[in-house]
Enzyme design. Sequence first.
Site, PDB file in Angstrom:
ATOM      1  N   ARG A  84       0.829  -1.211   0.000  1.00 37.83           N
ATOM      2  CA  ARG A  84       0.000   0.000   0.000  1.00 37.83           C
ATOM      3  C   ARG A  84       0.868   1.269   0.000  1.00 37.83           C
ATOM      4  NH1 ARG A  84      -5.833   0.092   1.043  1.00 37.83           N
ATOM      5  NH2 ARG A  84      -6.308   2.286   0.878  1.00 37.83           N
ATOM      6  N   ILE A 111      -8.418   5.091   0.811  1.00 37.09           N
ATOM      7  CA  ILE A 111      -7.807   5.904   1.864  1.00 37.09           C
ATOM      8  C   ILE A 111      -6.353   6.121   1.493  1.00 37.09           C
ATOM      9  CG2 ILE A 111      -7.194   5.962   4.311  1.00 37.09           C
ATOM     10  CD1 ILE A 111      -9.685   4.143   4.759  1.00 37.09           C
ATOM     11  N   ASN A 126     -12.129  16.690   0.701  1.00 37.63           N
ATOM     12  CA  ASN A 126     -12.996  15.542   0.430  1.00 37.63           C
ATOM     13  C   ASN A 126     -14.449  15.996   0.475  1.00 37.63           C
ATOM     14  OD1 ASN A 126     -13.657  12.726   0.090  1.00 37.63           O
ATOM     15  ND2 ASN A 126     -14.246  12.699   2.247  1.00 37.63           N
ATOM     16  N   THR A 127     -15.277  15.299  -0.268  1.00 40.92           N
ATOM     17  CA  THR A 127     -16.713  15.534  -0.146  1.00 40.92           C
ATOM     18  C   THR A 127     -17.377  14.243   0.308  1.00 40.92           C
ATOM     19  OG1 THR A 127     -18.726  16.205  -1.287  1.00 40.92           O
ATOM     20  CG2 THR A 127     -17.008  15.251  -2.660  1.00 40.92           C
ATOM     21  N   HIS A 128     -18.266  14.374   1.295  1.00 36.55           N
ATOM     22  CA  HIS A 128     -18.861  13.202   1.945  1.00 36.55           C
ATOM     23  C   HIS A 128     -20.382  13.353   1.969  1.00 36.55           C
ATOM     24  CE1 HIS A 128     -19.178   9.784   4.630  1.00 36.55           C
ATOM     25  NE2 HIS A 128     -19.979  10.496   5.377  1.00 36.55           N
ATOM     26  N   ALA A 161      -5.688  12.137   8.227  1.00 38.76           N
ATOM     27  CA  ALA A 161      -5.354  10.713   8.231  1.00 38.76           C
ATOM     28  C   ALA A 161      -6.550   9.865   8.648  1.00 38.76           C
ATOM     29  CB  ALA A 161      -4.173  10.463   9.155  1.00 38.76           C
ATOM     30  N   ASP A 164     -12.805  10.950   7.104  1.00 37.82           N
ATOM     31  CA  ASP A 164     -13.956  11.846   7.297  1.00 37.82           C
ATOM     32  C   ASP A 164     -13.903  12.631   8.604  1.00 37.82           C
ATOM     33  OD1 ASP A 164     -14.954  10.912   4.871  1.00 37.82           O
ATOM     34  OD2 ASP A 164     -16.106   9.316   5.812  1.00 37.82           O
TER      35      ASP A 164
HETATM   36  C1  GRF Z   1     -20.558  11.470  -3.709  1.00 35.67           C
HETATM   37  O1  GRF Z   1     -21.817  11.503  -3.094  1.00 35.67           O
HETATM   38  C2  GRF Z   1     -19.449  11.473  -2.699  1.00 35.67           C
HETATM   39  O2  GRF Z   1     -19.718  12.231  -1.565  1.00 35.67           O
HETATM   40  C3  GRF Z   1     -19.386  10.007  -2.340  1.00 35.67           C
HETATM   41  O3  GRF Z   1     -19.537   9.346  -3.569  1.00 35.67           O
HETATM   42  C4  GRF Z   1     -20.310  10.155  -4.433  1.00 35.67           C
HETATM   43  C5  GRF Z   1     -19.533  10.337  -5.700  1.00 35.67           C
HETATM   44  O4  GRF Z   1     -20.353  10.735  -6.738  1.00 35.67           O
HETATM   45  N1  GRF Z   1     -18.181   9.678  -1.635  1.00 35.67           N
HETATM   46  P1  GRF Z   1     -19.742  11.138  -8.175  1.00 35.67           P
HETATM   47  O5  GRF Z   1     -18.746  10.057  -8.565  1.00 35.67           O
HETATM   48  O6  GRF Z   1     -19.106  12.481  -8.030  1.00 35.67           O
HETATM   49  O7  GRF Z   1     -20.933  11.153  -9.087  1.00 35.67           O
END
Ligand code: GRF
Length: 219
Positions: A84, A111, A126-128, A161, A164
Amino acid sequence: MASASAASEAADPSAGSPARLVVLVSGSGSNLQALLDAARERGDAYGAKVVAVGADRNDIEGLRRAERAGVPTFVHRLRDYATRPDWDAALTESVAAHRPDLVVSAGFMKIVGASFMAAFGGRFINTHPALLPSFPGAHGVRDALAHGVKVTGCTVHFAEAEVDSGPIIAQGAVAVHDDDDEDTLHQRIKEVERGLLVDAVGRMARDGYRTEGRKVYIP
Ligand code: GRF
């Protein structure tokens, strides 16, 4: 570079040229598309442009979106590396080669490791698909639904690290409907998420930002 947990200044909007974004994807790439569209539609006024897209797998719509937009791509599959850390080092090198101001994990389902965080900590976003710190992890939508929450949403945050966990940049709320399943709820979250990500990245690129402890300020 300062770590994301220390007080830090990053992004220099005075430089004039758009901030360079490297976006990491693992799937459909609709968040990537929103960033590509913002830069195409608004030009330099948006303040940022996607200079490369990286993935951990081949043959995904996210890569095809980049190719259609004429953006260079790279792929590092974990299974192609002995360890990894080797994979992490290769990913780090490929991202660094594109000299990003910000790195965006937009549905990147791996990760990253120590090399990557050493290079990009404090500018790795990051987007969650949940309102952190509730429902971290790979099944944020499913877990929120199973818990019975009435409101969930999405969080744009600095990656650290621990998964989320980093300082929160922006959040958007989404009401849960009685008849939602994971897919319908995730689709509504993603509509909010795309706008939230585009807005946050653009403002950070144009106006700069600073992080003090857990708080992120965009002037
Ligand atoms: C998003 O909702 C993101 O937060 C999650 O996976 C999804 C990705 O969607 N981790 P896309 O690939 O941008 O359509």
